[in-house]
Design an enzyme around this catalytic site. Structure first.
Site, PDB file in Angstrom:
ATOM      1  N   TRP A 149       0.803  -1.222   0.000  1.00  0.00           N
ATOM      2  CA  TRP A 149       0.000   0.000   0.000  1.00  0.00           C
ATOM      3  C   TRP A 149       0.836   1.273   0.000  1.00  0.00           C
ATOM      4  O   TRP A 149       0.375   2.320  -0.396  1.00  0.00           O
ATOM      5  CB  TRP A 149      -0.957   0.016   1.194  1.00  0.00           C
ATOM      6  CG  TRP A 149      -0.308  -0.453   2.452  1.00  0.00           C
ATOM      7  CD1 TRP A 149      -0.343  -1.721   2.952  1.00  0.00           C
ATOM      8  CD2 TRP A 149       0.510   0.307   3.325  1.00  0.00           C
ATOM      9  NE1 TRP A 149       0.407  -1.800   4.088  1.00  0.00           N
ATOM     10  CE2 TRP A 149       0.941  -0.566   4.345  1.00  0.00           C
ATOM     11  CE3 TRP A 149       0.925   1.635   3.350  1.00  0.00           C
ATOM     12  CZ2 TRP A 149       1.753  -0.157   5.376  1.00  0.00           C
ATOM     13  CZ3 TRP A 149       1.743   2.047   4.379  1.00  0.00           C
ATOM     14  CH2 TRP A 149       2.145   1.156   5.378  1.00  0.00           C
ATOM     15  N   GLY A 225       6.776  -6.183  -1.202  1.00  0.00           N
ATOM     16  CA  GLY A 225       5.974  -6.412   0.006  1.00  0.00           C
ATOM     17  C   GLY A 225       6.841  -7.013   1.079  1.00  0.00           C
ATOM     18  O   GLY A 225       8.068  -6.841   1.071  1.00  0.00           O
ATOM     19  N   GLY A 226       6.232  -7.733   1.994  1.00  0.00           N
ATOM     20  CA  GLY A 226       6.958  -8.286   3.129  1.00  0.00           C
ATOM     21  C   GLY A 226       7.539  -9.668   2.818  1.00  0.00           C
ATOM     22  O   GLY A 226       7.070 -10.362   1.917  1.00  0.00           O
ATOM     23  N   GLU A 247      11.217  -7.356  -4.010  1.00  0.00           N
ATOM     24  CA  GLU A 247      11.706  -6.182  -3.271  1.00  0.00           C
ATOM     25  C   GLU A 247      11.011  -6.209  -1.920  1.00  0.00           C
ATOM     26  O   GLU A 247       9.820  -5.912  -1.830  1.00  0.00           O
ATOM     27  CB  GLU A 247      11.339  -4.894  -4.011  1.00  0.00           C
ATOM     28  CG  GLU A 247      12.006  -4.734  -5.356  1.00  0.00           C
ATOM     29  CD  GLU A 247      13.501  -4.552  -5.248  1.00  0.00           C
ATOM     30  OE1 GLU A 247      14.008  -4.246  -4.158  1.00  0.00           O
ATOM     31  OE2 GLU A 247      14.169  -4.755  -6.277  1.00  0.00           O
ATOM     32  N   LEU A 248      11.762  -6.555  -0.878  1.00  0.00           N
ATOM     33  CA  LEU A 248      11.108  -6.803   0.406  1.00  0.00           C
ATOM     34  C   LEU A 248      11.518  -5.755   1.437  1.00  0.00           C
ATOM     35  O   LEU A 248      11.919  -4.658   1.087  1.00  0.00           O
ATOM     36  CB  LEU A 248      11.431  -8.222   0.851  1.00  0.00           C
ATOM     37  CG  LEU A 248      11.226  -9.282  -0.250  1.00  0.00           C
ATOM     38  CD1 LEU A 248      11.600 -10.657   0.227  1.00  0.00           C
ATOM     39  CD2 LEU A 248       9.811  -9.260  -0.800  1.00  0.00           C
ATOM     40  N   CYS A 281      10.495   1.009   3.002  1.00  0.00           N
ATOM     41  CA  CYS A 281      11.335  -0.195   3.067  1.00  0.00           C
ATOM     42  C   CYS A 281      12.784   0.165   3.364  1.00  0.00           C
ATOM     43  O   CYS A 281      13.512  -0.629   3.930  1.00  0.00           O
ATOM     44  CB  CYS A 281      11.224  -0.974   1.769  1.00  0.00           C
ATOM     45  SG  CYS A 281      11.558   0.044   0.344  1.00  0.00           S
ATOM     46  N   GLU A 379      11.157  -5.631  11.401  1.00  0.00           N
ATOM     47  CA  GLU A 379      10.777  -4.394  10.720  1.00  0.00           C
ATOM     48  C   GLU A 379       9.487  -3.860  11.351  1.00  0.00           C
ATOM     49  O   GLU A 379       8.518  -4.601  11.510  1.00  0.00           O
ATOM     50  CB  GLU A 379      10.550  -4.690   9.235  1.00  0.00           C
ATOM     51  CG  GLU A 379      10.305  -3.452   8.418  1.00  0.00           C
ATOM     52  CD  GLU A 379       9.964  -3.771   6.964  1.00  0.00           C
ATOM     53  OE1 GLU A 379       9.268  -4.766   6.719  1.00  0.00           O
ATOM     54  OE2 GLU A 379      10.397  -2.996   6.096  1.00  0.00           O
ATOM     55  N   GLU A 456      15.366  -3.021  -9.262  1.00  0.00           N
ATOM     56  CA  GLU A 456      14.448  -2.143  -9.981  1.00  0.00           C
ATOM     57  C   GLU A 456      15.167  -0.823 -10.229  1.00  0.00           C
ATOM     58  O   GLU A 456      15.996  -0.403  -9.418  1.00  0.00           O
ATOM     59  CB  GLU A 456      13.164  -1.951  -9.161  1.00  0.00           C
ATOM     60  CG  GLU A 456      12.412  -3.276  -9.056  1.00  0.00           C
ATOM     61  CD  GLU A 456      11.040  -3.190  -8.426  1.00  0.00           C
ATOM     62  OE1 GLU A 456      10.883  -2.433  -7.459  1.00  0.00           O
ATOM     63  OE2 GLU A 456      10.137  -3.902  -8.882  1.00  0.00           O
TER      64      GLU A 456
HETATM   65  P1  NAD Z   1       2.405  -7.461   2.253  1.00  0.00           P
HETATM   66  O1  NAD Z   1       3.511  -8.394   1.936  1.00  0.00           O
HETATM   67  O2  NAD Z   1       1.454  -7.815   3.333  1.00  0.00           O
HETATM   68  O3  NAD Z   1       1.468  -7.236   0.959  1.00  0.00           O
HETATM   69  C1  NAD Z   1       2.008  -6.833  -0.272  1.00  0.00           C
HETATM   70  C2  NAD Z   1       1.073  -7.257  -1.384  1.00  0.00           C
HETATM   71  O4  NAD Z   1       1.039  -8.680  -1.467  1.00  0.00           O
HETATM   72  C3  NAD Z   1      -0.370  -6.792  -1.225  1.00  0.00           C
HETATM   73  O5  NAD Z   1      -0.838  -6.345  -2.480  1.00  0.00           O
HETATM   74  C4  NAD Z   1      -1.093  -8.079  -0.814  1.00  0.00           C
HETATM   75  O6  NAD Z   1      -2.447  -8.116  -1.198  1.00  0.00           O
HETATM   76  C5  NAD Z   1      -0.304  -9.122  -1.574  1.00  0.00           C
HETATM   77  N1  NAD Z   1      -0.423 -10.477  -1.030  1.00  0.00           N
HETATM   78  C6  NAD Z   1      -0.676 -10.848   0.252  1.00  0.00           C
HETATM   79  N2  NAD Z   1      -0.685 -12.203   0.347  1.00  0.00           N
HETATM   80  C7  NAD Z   1      -0.425 -12.691  -0.890  1.00  0.00           C
HETATM   81  C8  NAD Z   1      -0.295 -14.004  -1.448  1.00  0.00           C
HETATM   82  N3  NAD Z   1      -0.440 -15.108  -0.686  1.00  0.00           N
HETATM   83  N4  NAD Z   1      -0.002 -14.132  -2.750  1.00  0.00           N
HETATM   84  C9  NAD Z   1       0.160 -13.033  -3.523  1.00  0.00           C
HETATM   85  N5  NAD Z   1       0.027 -11.766  -3.070  1.00  0.00           N
HETATM   86  C10 NAD Z   1      -0.253 -11.601  -1.766  1.00  0.00           C
HETATM   87  O7  NAD Z   1       3.086  -6.061   2.500  1.00  0.00           O
HETATM   88  P2  NAD Z   1       2.442  -4.724   3.089  1.00  0.00           P
HETATM   89  O8  NAD Z   1       2.197  -4.909   4.542  1.00  0.00           O
HETATM   90  O9  NAD Z   1       1.323  -4.287   2.220  1.00  0.00           O
HETATM   91  O10 NAD Z   1       3.677  -3.719   2.866  1.00  0.00           O
HETATM   92  C11 NAD Z   1       4.718  -3.615   3.731  1.00  0.00           C
HETATM   93  C12 NAD Z   1       5.927  -4.425   3.307  1.00  0.00           C
HETATM   94  O11 NAD Z   1       6.366  -4.050   2.010  1.00  0.00           O
HETATM   95  C13 NAD Z   1       7.097  -4.160   4.223  1.00  0.00           C
HETATM   96  O12 NAD Z   1       7.778  -5.344   4.553  1.00  0.00           O
HETATM   97  C14 NAD Z   1       7.994  -3.256   3.393  1.00  0.00           C
HETATM   98  O13 NAD Z   1       9.327  -3.219   3.782  1.00  0.00           O
HETATM   99  C15 NAD Z   1       7.777  -3.799   2.035  1.00  0.00           C
HETATM  100  N6  NAD Z   1       8.188  -2.820   1.020  1.00  0.00           N
HETATM  101  C16 NAD Z   1       9.313  -3.029   0.285  1.00  0.00           C
HETATM  102  C17 NAD Z   1       9.745  -2.087  -0.642  1.00  0.00           C
HETATM  103  C18 NAD Z   1      10.982  -2.294  -1.496  1.00  0.00           C
HETATM  104  O14 NAD Z   1      11.090  -1.662  -2.533  1.00  0.00           O
HETATM  105  N7  NAD Z   1      11.924  -3.121  -1.113  1.00  0.00           N
HETATM  106  C19 NAD Z   1       9.009  -0.926  -0.820  1.00  0.00           C
HETATM  107  C20 NAD Z   1       7.884  -0.728  -0.056  1.00  0.00           C
HETATM  108  C21 NAD Z   1       7.478  -1.695   0.851  1.00  0.00           C
END
Ligand code: NAD
Length: 487
Positions: A149, A225-226, A247-248, A281, A379, A456
């Site tokens: 998000w 994401g995470g 990218e986590l 992140c 985190e 990226e």
């Molecule tokens: P999240 O991992 O919970 O969700 C990310 C996305 O994955 C959402 O769109 C979600 O709907 C989707 N998702 C959830 N379960 C899934 C599944 N089983 N299969 C496929 N998709 C699924 O992350 P969040 O809480 O929305 O965001 C925070 C995380 O994102 C933090 O860990 C942060 O560090 C990371 N992040 C990384 C970067 C980077 O560039 N490295 C940038 C921003 C955020």
């Protein structure tokens, strides 16, 4: 109540189901979003595949793809205020930041627009006299892009830009927590003139994400994401053996030596951890500080942290807004409580701000006597800084590398030789020296370990959306001899 639609095959639609989106500054419902069910996901992937193999996109030259991306960049610039306003409303990210970020997002599309016709193959000096061998770079196919998000317009630009420059087509799943900016982006994208289905934008939670990333027609999954979700993604992608870029998160060290320019280091640390309300992140969430300057540095940080203007995210004066969700705030409270139990000392902040919305104050935890505190390894994704101190350079490096993440890092020192030693020693995808949080479309971005893999930004990111085809052409007019005739 505002209504948003998904975008599949060049058409806007309500989706099989609808869900409410909350405004994190008030905790109240402000809009309704489409929720993609399996059938929607399947149609989106089919639309992307039809576009990929369709005559229109296949006959769009690389230069034309570049011009379309440039046109998209201009449209983003034109509609920037609306995009920034929606991102602020749905995520709580402050308007100051969303406005600045969206202006820069356009630059990413411009960069990849310029790159589209510079993605070249190669000719090989092959070891056979009657052969010409060359490599064609061809697009991977349908790309599933999944974003969290925070900073979705930015995090999707670093996927959509290089993927379309390379000639792929994309299904983007926006975060279910705050999909408004991406669904509005689809409306802008629609005006740029790409063939239908080249980009499809849907939203929904883990189910939609799982269906998308395990889809047999997806060639590559680009995920931000995470780490926990990334493990699901990797398992899902095994279904089709799709490639992945991940990218986590991070637990990035911000290292300050006693010879640093303290004013710059304080300013960089304040923005490094409290910008985006810590929901970044690359947040410099572990301050690794020389014992010689620790007291002075913490005193200055405390003063600045307590002076930060917390308020409505749509107010230009606000410096720290709400967290995006109640769950983020609960996580911060839990990690702080457990860290304090293990000996971490609160320097400032630490309790949720009462009233409407998910507000949380800038918080500093001194963990110098609590090396096992969870705040040093987990985190937060919130405005919480954990502090550890060191006596020697070797200790500083060991503390910096004491993490399973490896995304970003910062080093503040006036010593050129020490800076070089630290650059060599730090295990992270990005090292910022005497600066922090600088990004550019030209520079690769990404990490190691629990921070993921793949990069990226930059040229390599566009190449990563291509596959290489080796072409062999025989130049001799002599007939190919029968292999089974004995000579
Ligand atoms: P999240 O991992 O919970 O969700 C990310 C996305 O994955 C959402 O769109 C979600 O709907 C989707 N998702 C959830 N379960 C899934 C599944 N089983 N299969 C496929 N998709 C699924 O992350 P969040 O809480 O929305 O965001 C925070 C995380 O994102 C933090 O860990 C942060 O560090 C990371 N992040 C990384 C970067 C980077 O560039 N490295 C940038 C921003 C955020």
């Amino acid at each position: 109540m505002q209504q948003f639609q998904q975008y599949i095959g060049g058409r806007f639609e309500d989706g099989s189901a609808r869900f409410d989106s909350l405004n994190p500054a008030t905790g109240t419902v402000w809009a309704q979003m489409p929720e993609a069910r399996d059938a929607d996901v399947d149609r989106a992937v089919q639309a992307a595949e039809d576009a990929f193999f369709g005559a229109e996109w296949a006959s769009t030259t690389a230069s034309q793809r570049g011009k379309l991306l440039m046109r998209l960049a201009d449209l983003i610039t034109e509609h920037a205020p609306r995009l920034a306003e929606l991102e602020t409303r749905d995520t709580g990210k402050i308007i100051r930041e969303t406005s600045a970020q969206i202006a820069y997002v356009a630059e990413y599309y411009r960069y990849y627009g310029g790159l589209a016709d510079k993605i070249e193959g190669a000719h090989l000096p092959i070891d056979k006299p009657d052969m010409e061998v060359w490599l064609r770079r061809e697009p991977l196919g349908v790309v599933a892009a999944i974003v969290p998000w925070n900073s979705q317009l930015f995090l999707s630009a670093v996927k959509i830009g290089p993927a379309l420059a390379a000639g792929c087509t994309v299904v983007l799943k926006a975060s279910e927590e705050a999909p408004a900016p991406m669904l509005e982006f689809a409306r802008i994208f629609d005006q740029a003139g790409f063939p239908p289905g080249v980009l499809n934008v849907i939203t929904g939670g883990p189910n939609a994400g799982a269906t998308l990333t395990s889809h047999a027609k997806v060639a590559h999954v680009a995920f931000t994401g995470g780490p926990e979700t990334a493990r699901h993604i990797v398992r899902n992608s095994a279904e089709n053996l799709a490639s992945t870029s991940l990218e986590l998160g991070g637990k990035s060290p911000f290292i300050v030596f006693d010879d640093a320019d303290l004013e710059s280091a304080v300013n960089a640390q304040i923005s490094g951890i409290f910008a985006a309300t810590g929901q970044s992140c690359v947040a410099g969430s572990r301050l690794v500080i020389s014992n010689k300057i620790k007291d002075e540095f913490l005193a200055r940080l405390k003063e600045r942290a307590e002076a930060v203007v917390i308020g409505a995210p749509d107010d230009m004066a606000t410096e720290v807004g709400p967290l995006c969700t109640q769950a983020q705030r609960d996580l911060a409270l839990d990690l702080i409580a457990r860290s304090v139990d293990q000996g971490a000392k609160l320097v400032t902040g630490g309790s949720a701000i009462s009233g409407a919305g998910y507000f949380f104050p800038p918080t500093i935890l001194d963990c110098s006597d609590a090396p096992e505190a969870p705040c040093l390894s987990r985190e937060f994704f919130g405005p919480v800084l954990s502090v550890v101190s060191f006596d020697t350079e070797a200790e500083a490096l060991a503390i910096a590398n004491d993490t399973r993440f490896g995304l970003a890092s910062g080093v503040f020192t006036q010593s050129l030789t020490r800076a070089h030693r630290m650059i060599r020693g730090i295990r992270a995808g990005i090292v910022w020296v005497n600066t922090y949080r600088a990004v550019s479309p030209i520079a690769p971005f990404g990490g190691h370990g629990l921070s993921g893999h793949g990069r990226e930004g930059g040229l390599q990111a566009a190449l990563d959306y291509t596959k290489v085809k080796a072409v062999w052409l025989r130049t001799s007019d002599d007939p190919i001899p029968d292999p089974f005739v004995m000579r």
